[in-house]
Scaffold this motif. Structure first.
Motif, short mmCIF file in Angstrom:
data_model
loop_
_atom_site.label_atom_id
_atom_site.label_comp_id
_atom_site.label_asym_id
_atom_site.label_seq_id
_atom_site.Cartn_x
_atom_site.Cartn_y
_atom_site.Cartn_z
N SER A 131 0.82 -1.20 0.00
CA SER A 131 0.00 0.00 0.00
C SER A 131 0.85 1.26 0.00
CB SER A 131 -0.93 0.02 1.22
OG SER A 131 -1.87 -1.02 1.15
N LEU A 132 1.96 1.23 0.74
CA LEU A 132 2.80 2.42 0.83
C LEU A 132 3.93 2.42 -0.19
CD1 LEU A 132 3.03 2.99 4.68
CD2 LEU A 132 1.48 4.00 3.02
N VAL A 133 4.50 1.26 -0.48
CA VAL A 133 5.62 1.22 -1.43
C VAL A 133 5.12 1.46 -2.84
CG1 VAL A 133 7.47 -0.21 -2.38
CG2 VAL A 133 6.97 -0.29 0.07
N MET A 140 -0.87 8.63 1.37
CA MET A 140 -0.54 9.51 2.49
C MET A 140 -1.36 10.80 2.52
SD MET A 140 1.49 7.62 4.17
CE MET A 140 2.11 8.71 5.45
N PRO A 141 -1.69 11.42 1.39
CA PRO A 141 -2.51 12.65 1.46
C PRO A 141 -3.91 12.43 2.01
CG PRO A 141 -1.34 12.54 -0.64
CD PRO A 141 -1.18 11.20 0.02
N HIS A 142 -4.36 11.19 2.11
CA HIS A 142 -5.71 10.91 2.62
C HIS A 142 -5.76 10.86 4.15
CE1 HIS A 142 -7.93 9.81 -1.17
NE2 HIS A 142 -6.67 9.77 -1.60
N ILE A 143 -4.61 10.94 4.81
CA ILE A 143 -4.59 10.91 6.27
C ILE A 143 -5.22 12.20 6.79
CG2 ILE A 143 -3.12 10.86 8.31
CD1 ILE A 143 -1.17 9.14 6.71
N ARG A 144 -6.22 12.04 7.68
CA ARG A 144 -7.02 13.17 8.13
C ARG A 144 -6.56 13.75 9.46
NH1 ARG A 144 -8.22 13.18 3.51
NH2 ARG A 144 -10.29 12.88 2.59
N HIS A 145 -5.87 12.99 10.30
CA HIS A 145 -5.48 13.51 11.61
C HIS A 145 -4.25 12.75 12.10
CE1 HIS A 145 -7.34 9.94 13.47
NE2 HIS A 145 -8.36 10.14 12.66
N ASP A 153 3.90 -3.38 11.52
CA ASP A 153 5.18 -4.09 11.48
C ASP A 153 6.02 -3.67 12.69
OD1 ASP A 153 4.73 -5.54 9.18
OD2 ASP A 153 5.53 -3.99 7.86
N SER A 154 6.72 -4.61 13.27
CA SER A 154 7.42 -4.33 14.53
C SER A 154 8.44 -3.20 14.39
CB SER A 154 8.11 -5.59 15.04
OG SER A 154 9.08 -6.05 14.13
N GLU A 155 9.14 -3.13 13.25
CA GLU A 155 10.16 -2.11 13.07
C GLU A 155 9.55 -0.72 12.92
OE1 GLU A 155 11.52 -6.09 11.63
OE2 GLU A 155 9.80 -4.79 11.20
N HIS A 156 8.52 -0.61 12.10
CA HIS A 156 7.90 0.70 11.91
C HIS A 156 7.12 1.13 13.15
CE1 HIS A 156 8.60 -0.94 7.86
NE2 HIS A 156 9.00 0.30 7.63
N SER A 157 6.55 0.15 13.84
CA SER A 157 5.91 0.46 15.11
C SER A 157 6.93 1.01 16.10
CB SER A 157 5.24 -0.79 15.68
OG SER A 157 4.68 -0.53 16.95
N ILE A 226 11.94 1.64 2.33
CA ILE A 226 11.07 2.48 1.49
C ILE A 226 9.79 2.83 2.23
CG2 ILE A 226 9.84 2.62 -0.71
CD1 ILE A 226 11.86 0.58 -1.83
N GLU A 227 9.22 1.86 2.93
CA GLU A 227 8.00 2.09 3.70
C GLU A 227 8.23 3.15 4.78
OE1 GLU A 227 4.64 -0.54 6.13
OE2 GLU A 227 6.54 -1.46 5.52
N ALA A 228 9.37 3.08 5.46
CA ALA A 228 9.68 4.08 6.50
C ALA A 228 9.83 5.47 5.88
CB ALA A 228 10.95 3.68 7.24
N MET A 229 10.42 5.55 4.71
CA MET A 229 10.54 6.83 4.02
C MET A 229 9.16 7.44 3.78
SD MET A 229 13.50 5.72 1.28
CE MET A 229 13.34 7.20 0.27
N ARG A 230 8.20 6.60 3.37
CA ARG A 230 6.84 7.08 3.12
C ARG A 230 6.15 7.49 4.42
NH1 ARG A 230 8.51 6.30 -1.68
NH2 ARG A 230 7.51 4.85 -3.16
N LEU A 231 6.24 6.63 5.44
CA LEU A 231 5.52 6.87 6.69
C LEU A 231 5.98 8.13 7.39
CD1 LEU A 231 5.30 3.31 8.28
CD2 LEU A 231 3.36 4.79 7.78
N PHE A 232 7.28 8.37 7.39
CA PHE A 232 7.83 9.45 8.20
C PHE A 232 8.40 10.59 7.37
CE2 PHE A 232 8.35 5.39 10.55
CZ PHE A 232 7.39 5.62 11.52
#
Length: 398
Positions: A131-133, A140-145, A153-157, A226-232
């Motif tokens: 979904s993120l990669v 990401m632009p759909h995040i409202r709050h 995932d344990s690492e991203h958590s 790559i996922e961490a780049m997107r998330l943060f």
């Protein structure tokens, strides 16, 4: 979004029969006064889904595969409604009141439902890398709050938990950790002889076949970067990975003042599931999940060698190249891992398939989500052709 002070959080779980889904349900099982499972969804594993339906008694069940839905239908309780087909996830979200949706599926089929959940301001826990990669710039632009999207995932958590109360602008670097998989000490010659059974024997985690092989090649860690780049919202220069064989440390965050935060816990997905589901609270989990005294941890770290694990190197190169390269990486790896598990290619050829596909299609840049999904499909097709061609060439040479 439901107020965290309310008693019951109404959940939909997409991917109920997988390893991550099982961890989520175990948290729900331990805290029935906190969580009500309203929707259980799976792709096609009706035999594993049915006992969960009787245990959790959701209002809705969704099965992507219509044949599986036909098998389960006669055995469902009379008060449980069944949805089936490609749009079943989206339909489920609109039919019952919900507070939180967990996406523990793999693949890109759940992206439309993910967008719907975010647009409805529902809290979302996500363990779906694709979904993120593949679609991060459109998701990401759909995040409202803040904290609406919570990594499972344990690492991203770990990174997400370390960043609570912190500003993203204060980060200098983050590190994900990797156990290194079963072949960390193998020589190149030993790598060539790895069998599917060998690759599916992960030393720490119990996961599905695809993720387990990705962990053995360390492709999983590259995709997680790559996922961490997107998330943060971080560039590649600020995201890296390090080997921690015991999987007790799951992630580090370094800050501009020189301080470093790390999350240390047992390698158990129930911990990250509980952190996401109960946020901002922490749940009292069983004593067996507690760590021993610190002097028994015996922590050590090793540099991750991309020259020995070409899939990790290719993932970082895709991250650096940007555009459609991460999408091509995901599609090619999916085909290559399946070919390895089916005995069509060797373990070390997984990287060859991915590299060839990246060389052919990695320079494209999709402008829409539809373009991205089309590129993903073409990447799979190219990788299949490469696998077939390489097999034919080997037969000719023999």
């Amino acid at each position: 979004m439901k107020d965290s002070r309310q008693d019951v959080i109404r959940l939909a779980l997409m991917g109920a029969t997988g390893s991550v889904g099982s961890s989520v349900l175990d948290v729900c099982r331990r805290f029935p006064e906190r969580f009500q499972v309203e929707v259980l969804a799976a792709h096609s594993n009706d035999s594993a889904l049915l006992p969960l339906v009787y245990e959790f008694r959701p209002a809705l069940v969704a099965l992507y595969d219509e044949k599986a839905a036909g098998r389960i239908c006669p055995d469902l309780p009379a008060d449980v409604h069944l949805l089936t087909g490609p749009d079943s996830l989206r339909e489920a979200l609109g039919q019952v009141p919900l507070d939180h949706v967990v996406f523990a599926t793999s693949g890109t089929e759940a992206i439309p439902a993910l967008l719907d959940a975010l647009d409805a301001s529902l809290d979302v826990s996500l363990a779906n890398k694709e979904s993120l990669v593949v679609a991060g710039q459109w998701v990401m632009p759909h995040i409202r709050h803040p904290h609406q999207l919570r990594p499972l995932d344990s690492e991203h958590s770990a990174l997400w938990q370390c960043l609570r109360g912190e500003s993203l602008s204060s980060i200098t670097k983050v590190w994900l950790t990797a156990s290194g998989g079963p072949f960390l000490d193998f020589t190149p010659e030993e790598m060539k002889r790895v069998t599917p059974a060998d690759a599916l024997s992960h030393p720490v985690w119990s996961m599905g076949a695809k993720v387990t092989v990705d962990s053995a090649t360390l492709m999983n860690k590259g995709i997680e970067i790559i996922e961490a780049m997107r998330l943060f919202s971080l560039p590649l220069a600020q995201v890296d990975a390090v080997i921690q064989r015991k999987s007790l440390v799951h992630g580090f965050v370094a800050f501009v003042d020189g301080a470093v935060k790390a999350l240390v816990s047992q390698p158990d997905m129930r911990l990250s599931a509980a952190a996401a589901l109960a946020f901002p609270e922490r749940l009292l989990l069983e004593e067996s999940l507690a760590l021993p005294d610190p002097w028994l941890w015996n922590l050590s770290f090793e540099k991750l060698d991309g020259s020995r694990f070409p899939c990790f190197r290719l993932a970082r190169e895709a991250a650096l190249g940007g555009g459609g390269a991460p999408i091509v990486l995901v599609g090619a790896d999916e085909v290559a891992v399946a070919a390895f598990l089916n005995g069509l290619i060797t373990f070390t050829a997984i990287g060859d398939v991915v590299e060839a596909t990246l060389s052919s299609l990695g320079g494209e840049t999709p402008s829409t989500l539809e373009d991205a999904l089309d590129l993903l499909d073409r990447s799979r097709q190219y990788a299949r052709s490469f696998v077939c061609g390489s097999r034919a060439e080997r037969r000719y040479l023999l």
